[in-house]
Scaffold this active site. Structure first.
Site, PDB file in Angstrom:
ATOM      1  CB  THR C  29       5.813  29.435 -46.995  1.00  0.00           C
ATOM      2  OG1 THR C  29       6.221  30.588 -48.120  1.00  0.00           O
ATOM      3  CG2 THR C  29       4.568  30.168 -46.277  1.00  0.00           C
ATOM      4  CG  ASP C  30       9.130  24.714 -47.836  1.00  0.00           C
ATOM      5  OD1 ASP C  30       8.069  24.211 -48.344  1.00  0.00           O
ATOM      6  OD2 ASP C  30       9.764  24.004 -46.791  1.00  0.00           O
ATOM      7  CG  PHE C  31       9.395  23.748 -53.632  1.00  0.00           C
ATOM      8  CD1 PHE C  31       9.918  23.256 -52.561  1.00  0.00           C
ATOM      9  CD2 PHE C  31       9.157  23.374 -54.650  1.00  0.00           C
ATOM     10  CE1 PHE C  31      10.456  21.974 -52.727  1.00  0.00           C
ATOM     11  CE2 PHE C  31       9.341  21.703 -54.829  1.00  0.00           C
ATOM     12  CZ  PHE C  31      10.088  21.302 -53.717  1.00  0.00           C
ATOM     13  CB  SER C  32       6.478  22.054 -49.300  1.00  0.00           C
ATOM     14  OG  SER C  32       6.161  22.617 -48.087  1.00  0.00           O
ATOM     15  N   GLY C  33       4.521  24.688 -50.067  1.00  0.00           N
ATOM     16  CA  GLY C  33       3.290  25.212 -49.899  1.00  0.00           C
ATOM     17  C   GLY C  33       3.128  25.560 -48.550  1.00  0.00           C
TER      18      GLY C  33
END
Lengths: 150, 150, 150, 150
Positions: C29-33
């Site tokens: 995952t990344d910080f965009s969710g």
């Protein structure tokens, strides 16, 4: 230590093309001895991100407004491999912009040799994953930097 | 484009400490919103690699001699998170060197704030994964740069 | 513990389509969710690798013969995001095979929903990065499994 | 396709030890030919996550409550390398639990051979990165599974 102590870190924009130097580390390679193909995909994203940074668009500000850049399409051709310790250059050239999509042309080079070429379609999404129209300020910024993708 | 067009890319060594600036990209974060813990481990390795580069030890040359640096032990404490778009500094400080092991102290900082501290034990391995004694030239280079790990 | 204690680990081939279940972890995952786009590229490669494994082609054996699979082209469309904890299915469908290139169609699904579609062109390269003709045994194996890419 | 069509995907818990099989793919290796050290760190996290899943603690539910697991400390010793195509087993053994910290012992094995050992200190953090006390339900679940870390 302030960001501007490392002026090269976000690359340079000139003649409509953003250029970012990227070092190839252990993490980017695989057991074939060359760079793993998904590492080029990560490296391309660094180029797009720093292009946006240089023209004044930051991921953190967008996220605060409930928006994130996401890829709609990624078409990559791999011509030649990079190797550990290489410094490659990521070239990012903004192309057409519609209401909700921006085209971006990218290349990764080692010296004069083109290693990778990519055509990327970028969208903005809300937290539920839905594509949103570009806010006018972002669209104008991208259009002002547009260059026909060769 | 030559490496020396981007002089900062391998960081700087001064007062026995190597400092490398690293940008936090999408790829480094996870859905918690902060940097994924294994990304700090990758980032630490970039610091060690560029320390070695600056003192004249290259992975490619070692690999040609059938040797690769590998970790024996990695002890990392995570104090505070980094976020997307941050520029963090990786500090790498070489410590004691024995016949086959080198200790390295590392920190990741954002401004004055220490985010991550690590004590790392590095070995050289042959292709079969066995630890080898350091070649004298490498041991001497590391010893010359040694600083007690605080 | 033997591989065959975990029979599902390499997925299943039926009706000409290989299906591999993949769990989405923090690392994907990344910080965009949602899942980071390059993670889908890694996940697609796992599907191709396990398709090859199921039809009897192993990376280790190829590497011993001085050959590695590499991508020539990767064209990915991202329709909908996956999220942490999801189990997605990677579908891999072998297509046309020429002397030195194999086309592969791939999809990533969550339940009945298609998240990602990809058209991939695979080549075999020698250690210097040059494309090689497929050895007859590998070409025959791929041709026997071929299905027109839709 | 439902999760329970792939019953092995989250591993098994028996005698207080959770065991998860993990395949080594291209993405996990580096140009030394073996697995990249940070890949073991990702693989260890998969083991911890699936241990939590098997005992009924999901990242998505925690995130909805504004909490995420984070590492406070990770102490890893690398004994022997894994190689492409290997199936390794991640063993996760919960240890002591205090008000805000949980100790976890982990190993990665290939057959009977221990490749990696790790002692991990896990905390729960709120979105601002601050450590929080464990909710009673989570603390009780972890305590019920506790085994002294050897």
């Amino acid at each position: 230590m302030a960001d501007n102590d490392w002026p090269d870190l976000a690359g340079h924009l000139s003649d409509g093309v953003h250029r970012l130097p990227v070092r190839i580390y252990y993490e980017d390679t695989d057991f074939s001895g060359a760079v793993y193909h998904a590492s080029y995909v990560r490296i391309l994203e660094r180029g797009r991100t720093d292009f946006l940074r240089v023209v004044g668009i930051g991921h953190r500000e967008l996220a605060a407004a409930g928006l994130n850049f996401a890829l709609h399409r990624l078409d990559v051709t791999f011509h030649r491999p990079a190797a550990i310790d290489d410094v490659v250059i990521v070239e990012t050239t903004p192309g057409e912009v519609t209401a909700a999509r921006a085209l971006v042309g990218q290349r990764i080079l080692h010296g004069e040799t083109v290693l990778v070429e990519a055509a990327v379609t970028v969208v903005l999404v809300s937290p539920d994953g839905r594509a949103r129209r570009f806010p006018p300020a972002i669209r104008d910024t991208l259009l002002a930097r547009r260059k026909p993708v060769g």
